[in-house]
Each structure stands twice: as C-alpha cells, then as structure tokens.
Motif scaffolding. Structure first.
Motif, mmCIF file in Angstrom:
data_model
loop_
_atom_site.group_PDB
_atom_site.id
_atom_site.type_symbol
_atom_site.label_atom_id
_atom_site.label_comp_id
_atom_site.label_asym_id
_atom_site.label_seq_id
_atom_site.Cartn_x
_atom_site.Cartn_y
_atom_site.Cartn_z
ATOM 1 N N PHE A 126 0.823 -1.211 0.000
ATOM 2 C CA PHE A 126 0.000 0.000 0.000
ATOM 3 C C PHE A 126 0.859 1.265 0.000
ATOM 4 C CE2 PHE A 126 -2.869 -3.106 2.128
ATOM 5 C CZ PHE A 126 -3.896 -3.082 1.197
ATOM 6 N N ALA A 127 2.127 1.120 -0.398
ATOM 7 C CA ALA A 127 3.062 2.249 -0.286
ATOM 8 C C ALA A 127 2.574 3.483 -1.034
ATOM 9 C CB ALA A 127 4.440 1.828 -0.805
ATOM 10 N N GLU A 128 2.072 3.284 -2.249
ATOM 11 C CA GLU A 128 1.624 4.432 -3.041
ATOM 12 C C GLU A 128 0.450 5.130 -2.358
ATOM 13 O OE1 GLU A 128 0.002 5.447 -7.570
ATOM 14 O OE2 GLU A 128 0.827 3.474 -7.087
ATOM 15 N N LYS A 129 -0.480 4.344 -1.839
ATOM 16 C CA LYS A 129 -1.643 4.938 -1.165
ATOM 17 C C LYS A 129 -1.229 5.641 0.123
ATOM 18 C CE LYS A 129 -6.405 3.960 0.089
ATOM 19 N NZ LYS A 129 -7.504 2.972 0.038
ATOM 20 N N ILE A 130 -0.271 5.065 0.843
ATOM 21 C CA ILE A 130 0.203 5.692 2.078
ATOM 22 C C ILE A 130 0.901 7.017 1.759
ATOM 23 C CG2 ILE A 130 1.840 5.472 3.993
ATOM 24 C CD1 ILE A 130 1.213 2.471 4.020
ATOM 25 N N ASN A 131 1.697 7.024 0.696
ATOM 26 C CA ASN A 131 2.340 8.274 0.290
ATOM 27 C C ASN A 131 1.309 9.343 -0.040
ATOM 28 O OD1 ASN A 131 5.266 8.175 0.338
ATOM 29 N ND2 ASN A 131 5.089 6.492 -1.111
ATOM 30 N N ASP A 132 0.249 8.955 -0.741
ATOM 31 C CA ASP A 132 -0.815 9.915 -1.061
ATOM 32 C C ASP A 132 -1.468 10.438 0.209
ATOM 33 O OD1 ASP A 132 -0.376 9.636 -3.756
ATOM 34 O OD2 ASP A 132 -1.954 8.140 -4.056
ATOM 35 N N MET A 133 -1.693 9.535 1.159
ATOM 36 C CA MET A 133 -2.308 9.946 2.424
ATOM 37 C C MET A 133 -1.412 10.940 3.163
ATOM 38 S SD MET A 133 -3.266 7.554 5.717
ATOM 39 C CE MET A 133 -1.540 7.148 6.002
ATOM 40 N N LEU A 134 -0.115 10.658 3.210
ATOM 41 C CA LEU A 134 0.812 11.547 3.911
ATOM 42 C C LEU A 134 0.934 12.901 3.207
ATOM 43 C CD1 LEU A 134 3.580 8.960 4.801
ATOM 44 C CD2 LEU A 134 2.015 10.055 6.393
ATOM 45 N N ASN A 135 0.891 12.879 1.885
ATOM 46 C CA ASN A 135 0.987 14.131 1.145
ATOM 47 C C ASN A 135 -0.254 14.997 1.302
ATOM 48 O OD1 ASN A 135 3.562 13.634 0.163
ATOM 49 N ND2 ASN A 135 2.816 12.576 -1.650
ATOM 50 N N SER A 148 -1.661 15.304 4.293
ATOM 51 C CA SER A 148 -1.727 15.474 5.741
ATOM 52 C C SER A 148 -0.877 16.654 6.187
ATOM 53 C CB SER A 148 -1.243 14.198 6.458
ATOM 54 O OG SER A 148 -2.031 13.081 6.115
ATOM 55 N N GLU A 149 -1.283 17.262 7.277
ATOM 56 C CA GLU A 149 -0.476 18.285 7.937
ATOM 57 C C GLU A 149 0.276 17.621 9.088
ATOM 58 O OE1 GLU A 149 -0.034 21.371 6.956
ATOM 59 O OE2 GLU A 149 -1.406 21.089 5.263
ATOM 60 N N TRP A 184 -4.912 14.162 8.499
ATOM 61 C CA TRP A 184 -5.305 13.911 7.118
ATOM 62 C C TRP A 184 -6.567 14.693 6.770
ATOM 63 C CZ3 TRP A 184 -9.569 11.139 4.986
ATOM 64 C CH2 TRP A 184 -9.449 10.843 3.616
ATOM 65 N N LYS A 185 -6.405 15.678 5.899
ATOM 66 C CA LYS A 185 -7.523 16.481 5.393
ATOM 67 C C LYS A 185 -8.392 17.059 6.509
ATOM 68 C CE LYS A 185 -7.908 14.007 0.968
ATOM 69 N NZ LYS A 185 -8.802 13.275 0.054
ATOM 70 N N ASN A 186 -7.764 17.318 7.664
ATOM 71 C CA ASN A 186 -8.491 17.840 8.834
ATOM 72 C C ASN A 186 -9.649 16.940 9.255
ATOM 73 O OD1 ASN A 186 -6.964 20.216 9.273
ATOM 74 N ND2 ASN A 186 -8.006 21.201 7.554
ATOM 75 N N GLN A 187 -9.535 15.643 8.938
ATOM 76 C CA GLN A 187 -10.603 14.695 9.260
ATOM 77 C C GLN A 187 -10.151 13.581 10.202
ATOM 78 O OE1 GLN A 187 -12.472 13.105 5.702
ATOM 79 N NE2 GLN A 187 -12.060 14.986 4.565
ATOM 80 N N PHE A 188 -8.845 13.281 10.179
ATOM 81 C CA PHE A 188 -8.382 12.066 10.852
ATOM 82 C C PHE A 188 -6.926 12.234 11.260
ATOM 83 C CE2 PHE A 188 -6.326 7.820 10.110
ATOM 84 C CZ PHE A 188 -6.843 7.192 11.236
ATOM 85 N N LYS A 189 -6.638 11.987 12.539
ATOM 86 C CA LYS A 189 -5.274 12.121 13.046
ATOM 87 C C LYS A 189 -4.673 10.748 13.348
ATOM 88 C CE LYS A 189 -5.713 16.755 15.037
ATOM 89 N NZ LYS A 189 -5.545 17.582 16.257
ATOM 90 N N PHE A 190 -3.363 10.637 13.098
ATOM 91 C CA PHE A 190 -2.671 9.375 13.374
ATOM 92 C C PHE A 190 -1.202 9.671 13.641
ATOM 93 C CE2 PHE A 190 -2.644 10.179 8.842
ATOM 94 C CZ PHE A 190 -1.351 9.896 8.450
ATOM 95 N N TYR A 191 -0.508 8.688 14.226
ATOM 96 C CA TYR A 191 0.926 8.824 14.510
ATOM 97 C C TYR A 191 1.763 8.424 13.295
ATOM 98 C CZ TYR A 191 0.435 9.295 19.627
ATOM 99 O OH TYR A 191 0.145 9.728 20.904
ATOM 100 N N LEU A 192 2.906 9.089 13.146
ATOM 101 C CA LEU A 192 3.952 8.658 12.230
ATOM 102 C C LEU A 192 5.237 8.543 13.030
ATOM 103 C CD1 LEU A 192 5.210 8.088 9.431
ATOM 104 C CD2 LEU A 192 5.523 10.546 9.173
ATOM 105 N N PHE A 193 5.742 7.314 13.196
ATOM 106 C CA PHE A 193 6.981 7.060 13.923
ATOM 107 C C PHE A 193 8.114 6.915 12.903
ATOM 108 C CE2 PHE A 193 3.621 5.022 16.524
ATOM 109 C CZ PHE A 193 3.721 5.816 17.653
#
Length: 420
Positions: free
Chosen positions: A327-336, A338-339, A378-387
């Motif tokens: 899912f690397a491509e989708k994860i990259n899109d999600m991170l891009n 995100s704030e 993510w899009k001011n809708q969903f927060k998550f951790y990035l380690f």
C-alpha cells in the motif's frame, strides 16, 4: 499628504513581506533519492520503477520459499501479494522482449499455483502438529483472554470500600507484564515450530521450491542485464534476500535474526564489463534531499502499520506490526494530504512497553530505534501517529503508522491501510 505617503509605504512593505512569505511557503518541490539517481544517470521515468517491481517479486518468492510457515492461515496477506505480483507480471507483456519472455516463463512454470500448493501443504503439516491459526491471531486471542479478566478484576476491586491501595500495585504489575510474558512464550514456540518442521517442508517439496527459486534467479539476471544496458553502477542497487541460492550477486553483509539468516547483496559485474563510475553528484549525496513533509517517500517499501492496537488518549499498550509495502503508493498519497506537527508526547510515553516482545522491526529484522514522532492530520478529518526510525545498520530506515486511540473512527478510504 505625508501621512498618505507613509501609509502607501507601509502597504508596499507589507505587500513585499507577504510576497516573500508566499515564496517561502511555495518552495520548489525537492527531489527524492530515486529522482536524483534517475536524473544523474539519465534514466527514463520508469526504469527504476521496473527494477523495484522485479525485486519485489524476487524478494517475495525467495522469502516464501525459505519461510513458508510465515504465510499459513493468512489468506488475505497472501492474496494481496499475489494481486500485486499479478499486476507487475501483466505489465511485462507491454514491455521489452526480455520481459515478455519472463511473463511466459512465469505462466509456464505455474508460479502462483506452486505458491498456493506450498501454502496448503504447510497448513496441513501445521494442523497435524496441533496448530490451526497464525501466530498473530493466536497472540490477539491470548491477549484478550488475559486482559479482559484482569480488567474485570480491577473494576471489581475499585468498587470494594476501603480496599488497601498497596494490594492494587501487584495486580497492576501482573496486568502489565503477563500479556508480554505470554506473547514472548508464544513467539518462542512459533520459532521453535518453524525450526523443527522447516526441513520437512523443504525435503517433501524440493522440486516446487526450486522452481520458485529458479524463476527468482531469472528475474535477477534480467534486472542485472537491464542495469548494465542502462549503464547503472551496480553497487547502487542493494537488496536483502533470505538465501544464497543465486548467481551473479555480491554478498556485502549477513545477519542471523532469531535463527533466520538474512543476506545483503549488490549485483556482480560480468567479467567482461568494467565497473561503471558513480556520477560525482551521487558521490557527494549525503542524505535525502527531500522536504520534511515528503521524507517518507524515499522509503516507500518500508511502511509498517501498527494494527490491532490497544490504547487510549495517545498511549498505546499493545499492537501487532504489519508490513504494508503493497500500500506504499496509497500511504504516500495519504501523507501528502496530511499536515504534520511534532507530538507533545515522547515515544517512551506513547509506547512504554516497547521491547523485543513488542517492537517495530526493520526489514532486515533488527528492532527499529524510533527517533521522531509526528502527529499527522489527514484532510483535517483524521489524526494518526507517524513514527520515524533511525537509519538501521543495514542502511534502511523504517516509518510506522498508528492510530492514536483504539476507538478512532477510520475513514473508509483509509481502512485498508490501518486494518489487517
């Protein structure tokens, strides 16, 4: 009049400041490591991608051949790998003649049929030994069986009037330590099971396993020939395999991780080919020349997601790490989209139980040392951790994603990232 002139001057300076700030904000996107290598060597836009796709198939076939038990009772995981491999193989028919030959070899050898057959045989052997589920599933089940009664006990104790508080501390210690001890025991038994039965799987299915490895060898030869054709310095392409069953490779390192050997390779030059010089700009390259927001793009194959988490309010007590390279491509899109902001909690506060029994691992098998924790919105809708992990001894880094609370509602389009 003077007042008006001062006002216009202030307005002009303000506009210049705003324009300067705008220019600072709208910076020219910096380049990833892959883009730098591609431009330095004058490669086409898909050349590096083709190499990565073929190496992905090689790594899977090699790992599956050596560690077949790691895929038993994991239909979803295997299906995801098969889907991605099928996509890559189908693309070969649109490429060079050598790639079309690879696809024909893949189909004539029945590679996917062999993979499914080996998985079925490994599951039958596991069932005959009393094992009927994957290690991950057993860990989740055992954790629930232990933690739920302990939660109930603590709740009951909390309602007992005048209950001595000092008696509560031993209960809490048990609550914290028992799941980890059980998990450690399950993991040890799992590795013992694999070690005891690995030879049986290999000896009874040697012909099928060799077909998988032979095709992996064909892929490696194809990659090397293409790299030489493109005059890519072979020492730039490094990868990890689980066996030494292939020709034309240089072994640069090896490690024994919990009884499993991992080998670090580059391609070997043919005798009649002089090593290609590395361009000066690559020799001077000292690190990822990319923006903070996109720093994970260079490691798109190393995304780990902490699944099945147990925790509240940003504190994680339990998780199961899952490699999500597919899912690397989708994860990259999600991170891009995100704030990013630095987490107010330190890593040791978030994962106080981080240890060998509950850790994030690099692809080489070493425990990742986490150096930075970001909160992504993510899009001011969903927060998550990035380690973010420090660079490992193998030269790789790890990026792990996690929910912040087990009750967080995951957006529909992100569920395949954060759920098993």
């Amino acid at each position: 009049m003077k007042s008006t002139e001062n006002y216009e001057k202030i307005e002009s300076e303000s506009s210049e400041n705003q324009e300067e700030q705008r220019r600072k904000r709208v910076k020219k996107p910096k380049k990833t490591q892959g883009q730098i290598i591609q431009e330095a060597l004058g490669l086409g836009p898909t050349d590096i991608q083709d190499v990565e796709k073929k190496l992905f198939i090689v790594r899977f076939l090699d790992y599956f051949s050596e560690e077949t038990f790691d895929f038993i009772f994991k239909d979803n995981t295997l299906n995801q790998y098969v889907k991605q491999i099928t996509t890559h193989i189908n693309e070969f028919s649109e490429g060079r003649e050598e790639d079309r030959i690879l696809r024909q070899s893949f189909e004539s050898k029945g590679i996917l049929d062999i993979v499914n057959k080996l998985k079925q045989k490994a599951e039958e052997l596991a069932l005959s030994k009393g094992m009927n589920s994957s290690m991950d599933k057993r860990l989740r089940k055992l954790t629930l069986l232990i933690t739920l009664p302990l939660f109930a006990a603590i709740l009951v104790i909390s309602f007992i009037p005048n209950f001595p508080v000092f008696f509560l501390f031993p209960v809490l210690c048990v609550f914290c330590m028992l799941p980890q001890l059980i998990k450690g025991n399950v993991v040890k038994k799992w590795f013992a099971f694999k070690e005891q039965n690995k030879n049986e799987i290999y000896s009874e299915n040697r012909e099928e396993i060799m077909i998988l490895k032979n095709f992996a060898g064909e892929l490696l030869d194809n990659i090397r020939s293409r790299l030489i054709e493109l005059r890519v310095p072979l020492q730039l392409i490094k990868f990890v395999l689980h066996s030494r069953d292939y020709d034309n490779l240089n072994l640069i390192n090896q490690k024994n991780i919990r009884g499993t050997m991992q080998y670090f390779y580059t391609f070997e030059y043919p005798l009649d080919v002089e090593p290609f010089p590395i361009p000066q700009q690559l020799l001077e390259y000292q690190g990822p020349i990319i923006s903070e927001k996109k720093k994970v793009e260079k490691m798109e194959k190393n995304f780990i997601v902490l699944t099945d988490i147990k925790g509240r309010d940003g504190i994680i007590n339990y998780f199961v790490p899952a490699l999500k390279d597919k899912f690397a491509e989708k994860i990259n899109d999600m991170l891009n989209n995100s704030e990013f902001s630095k987490s107010p909690k330190k890593f040791k506060e978030i994962l106080s139980h981080y240890s060998e029994n509950m850790a994030i691992y690099c692809i080489c098998g070493e425990i990742a040392e986490i150096s930075n924790v970001q909160i992504c919105n993510w899009k001011n809708q969903f927060k998550f951790y990035l380690f973010e992990g420090k660079e490992c001894n193998c030269g790789e880094s790890v990026y792990a994603l996690s929910l912040m609370d087990e009750s967080d509602e995951i957006p529909e389009e992100l569920k395949d990232i954060f759920l098993n």
